[in-house]
Design a protein around this motif. Structure first.
Motif, mmCIF file in Angstrom:
data_model
loop_
_atom_site.group_PDB
_atom_site.id
_atom_site.type_symbol
_atom_site.label_atom_id
_atom_site.label_comp_id
_atom_site.label_asym_id
_atom_site.label_seq_id
_atom_site.Cartn_x
_atom_site.Cartn_y
_atom_site.Cartn_z
ATOM 1 N N SER A 1 5.081 3.910 4.992
ATOM 2 C CA SER A 1 4.397 2.664 5.351
ATOM 3 C C SER A 1 3.811 2.784 6.757
ATOM 4 C CB SER A 1 5.339 1.467 5.244
ATOM 5 O OG SER A 1 6.446 1.577 6.095
ATOM 6 N N LEU B 1 -5.856 -3.204 0.413
ATOM 7 C CA LEU B 1 -5.618 -1.933 1.084
ATOM 8 C C LEU B 1 -5.045 -0.891 0.128
ATOM 9 C CD1 LEU B 1 -5.708 -0.569 3.903
ATOM 10 C CD2 LEU B 1 -3.357 -1.354 4.237
ATOM 11 N N SER B 2 -4.277 -1.326 -0.856
ATOM 12 C CA SER B 2 -3.644 -0.399 -1.797
ATOM 13 C C SER B 2 -4.652 0.277 -2.720
ATOM 14 C CB SER B 2 -2.615 -1.142 -2.654
ATOM 15 O OG SER B 2 -3.261 -1.946 -3.643
ATOM 16 N N LYS B 3 -5.814 -0.369 -2.914
ATOM 17 C CA LYS B 3 -6.864 0.088 -3.834
ATOM 18 C C LYS B 3 -6.473 -0.044 -5.302
ATOM 19 C CE LYS B 3 -8.853 3.253 -0.421
ATOM 20 N NZ LYS B 3 -9.251 4.642 -0.114
ATOM 21 N N GLY C 1 -3.054 -6.860 1.734
ATOM 22 C CA GLY C 1 -2.220 -5.728 1.349
ATOM 23 C C GLY C 1 -2.618 -5.164 -0.005
ATOM 24 N N CYS C 2 -2.951 -6.056 -0.936
ATOM 25 C CA CYS C 2 -3.410 -5.620 -2.262
ATOM 26 C C CYS C 2 -4.718 -4.843 -2.145
ATOM 27 C CB CYS C 2 -3.589 -6.820 -3.186
ATOM 28 S SG CYS C 2 -2.058 -7.623 -3.699
ATOM 29 N N ASP D 1 -1.274 2.205 -5.702
ATOM 30 C CA ASP D 1 -2.505 2.912 -5.370
ATOM 31 C C ASP D 1 -3.576 2.682 -6.423
ATOM 32 O OD1 ASP D 1 -1.965 4.643 -7.544
ATOM 33 O OD2 ASP D 1 -0.921 6.076 -6.259
ATOM 34 N N GLN D 2 -4.634 3.475 -6.399
ATOM 35 C CA GLN D 2 -5.783 3.248 -7.259
ATOM 36 C C GLN D 2 -5.488 3.442 -8.746
ATOM 37 O OE1 GLN D 2 -5.385 5.749 -5.147
ATOM 38 N NE2 GLN D 2 -6.324 7.671 -5.874
ATOM 39 N N SER E 1 0.810 -1.224 0.000
ATOM 40 C CA SER E 1 0.000 0.000 0.000
ATOM 41 C C SER E 1 0.843 1.274 0.000
ATOM 42 C CB SER E 1 -0.951 0.005 1.199
ATOM 43 O OG SER E 1 -0.233 -0.032 2.416
#
Length: 399
Positions: free
Chosen positions: A267, A145-147, A142-143, A124-125, A120
């Motif tokens: 982080s 959460l990163s969007k 984790g993936c 990002d998105q 994250s």
């Protein structure tokens, strides 16, 4: 008192899990997590521990922790970015970087935290992540959460990965594309096809990310899966845990200095959670020193693993595609798997049933983890019990 709605929800769902063979009970150990453990006054040959090299009970590791606690105290007292960074933390990170063959490293409170933190902080998105369908839960979280856009590829299917990488990059929709894989897959014990993954990544300009929780200390003469394949210069992120082969607790990310500098300022687990306690850090340092200076435990681990695998195979068990000490006995049906584990337990072998959602439905297994600390006598006795349990299960099914 809990609300009636909550109580009703919990009781109903827990009953459903038990009925489906998906329940779980936790039994505290009455001593260390070694090759033999004690539960409720009874001894068991322990085949469920990640303590691959037996270092969790090594006196050198224990003593290092005791001495550090006397000097530095019981806790770090703050997050790393305020005043929770001690000289021990810096020493650990230097040794981790040398161990993994990278410019720098950063330590976290757990391996799970590493994946929540690192993915994250970089993705990002606007990005996409190509993720092996059997990656660990911490990678999946984790993936999420990163969007980033998550694109799953079939397990270790390089044609599928190549096709999806090409589509993602050529679509022009994403600023960055990352490929993430476990180095060693924890439920089946197979090894990622890292040379092929790296070739595909370099073909399409992907960021490479390897979670080597079950490979560090186990492959590459202890240095891990990336070192095993000679790819230290071609992997962007090397993730590891300090709680398995290292025998203590914590996790780390190893990579370039700019990457580690970025993780230190972006982080969230690093920024907002108190740092590893001094005793744990000192014990990790001692463990890494042992691994870098000797392959004795590593070689003993593999001798025991290969011996136990042969024994299970000769007894007719399906151990899947395991290439590492992780040795599943794949039973299939969830209830049958739970029954098999209970028979082993009754006879003195501790090997937990692994069922959905940890593994897909219909692929229940008892996962065995022979370690460097097991004696040949322990493994022989365990194989005898496995043979007897198999016969009992077959009689039950026939009746």
């Amino acid at each position: 008192m809990p609300s009636g709605v909550l109580r009703s929800f919990l009781e109903t769902r827990l009953a459903e899990l038990e009925e489906q063979g998906l329940g779980n009970s936790i039994e505290p150990l009455e001593g260390p997590n070694g090759p033999v453990i004690t539960i409720n006054g009874k001894s068991f040959i322990n085949l469920s521990s990640n303590n691959y090299l037996g270092l969790a009970t090594d006196e050198r590791i224990i003593e290092a922790g005791i001495q550090a606690m006397r000097i530095y105290g019981a806790g770090a007292g703050a997050v790393r970015t305020i005043n929770g960074t001690m000289t021990l933390h810096a020493e650990l990170e230097e040794k981790l970087a040398a161990f993994k063959g990278t410019e720098a490293a950063i330590a976290y409170q757990s391996g799970f935290n590493c994946n929540m933190a690192a993915i994250s902080a970089v993705m990002d998105q606007h990005d996409a992540i190509l993720s092996d369908e059997l990656n660990h839960a911490s990678i999946i979280d984790g993936c999420r959460l990163s969007k980033a856009k998550i694109i799953r590829y079939r397990h270790s299917d390089m044609d599928d990965l190549n096709r999806k990488a090409k589509e993602a990059v050529e679509s022009g929709l994403f600023a960055k594309v990352m490929v993430i894989t476990d180095g060693v897959f924890s439920m089946d014990g197979d090894v990622a096809k890292l040379p092929d993954i790296v070739d595909i990544a370099e073909r399409y300009g992907l960021i490479t990310y390897v979670d080597d929780a079950h490979g560090s200390g186990v492959l590459g003469k202890g240095a891990g899966t990336v070192k095993h394949f000679g790819l230290s210069e071609r992997i962007d992120f090397q993730i590891g845990t300090l709680s398995k082969a290292i025998g203590v607790v914590g996790g780390y990310v190893a990579g370039t200095k700019p990457l580690i500098d970025w993780l230190k300022v972006r982080s969230r687990p690093f920024l907002f959670s108190t740092s590893l306690p001094p005793a744990a850090v000192a014990s990790c340092i001692a463990s890494i020193d042992i691994l870098r200076n000797s392959t004795e435990a590593y070689e003993r681990l593999w001798d025991n693993a290969n011996y136990f695998k042969r024994g299970l195979t000769e007894l007719g068990f399906d151990i899947g595609a395991s290439e590492t000490p992780i040795t599943p006995c794949i039973i299939g049906d969830e209830k049958k798997t739970q029954r098999f584990s209970r028979i082993l337990y009754r006879e003195g072998v501790y090997a937990k049933a692994i069922v959905f959602p940890t593994v897909p439905l219909g692929t229940g297994r008892v996962r065995n983890m022979p370690t460097a600390a097991h004696t040949r006598e322990m493994l022989d006795r365990a194989l005898e019990i496995y043979a007897a349990a198999k016969r009992e299960l077959e009689r039950e099914d026939a009746g």
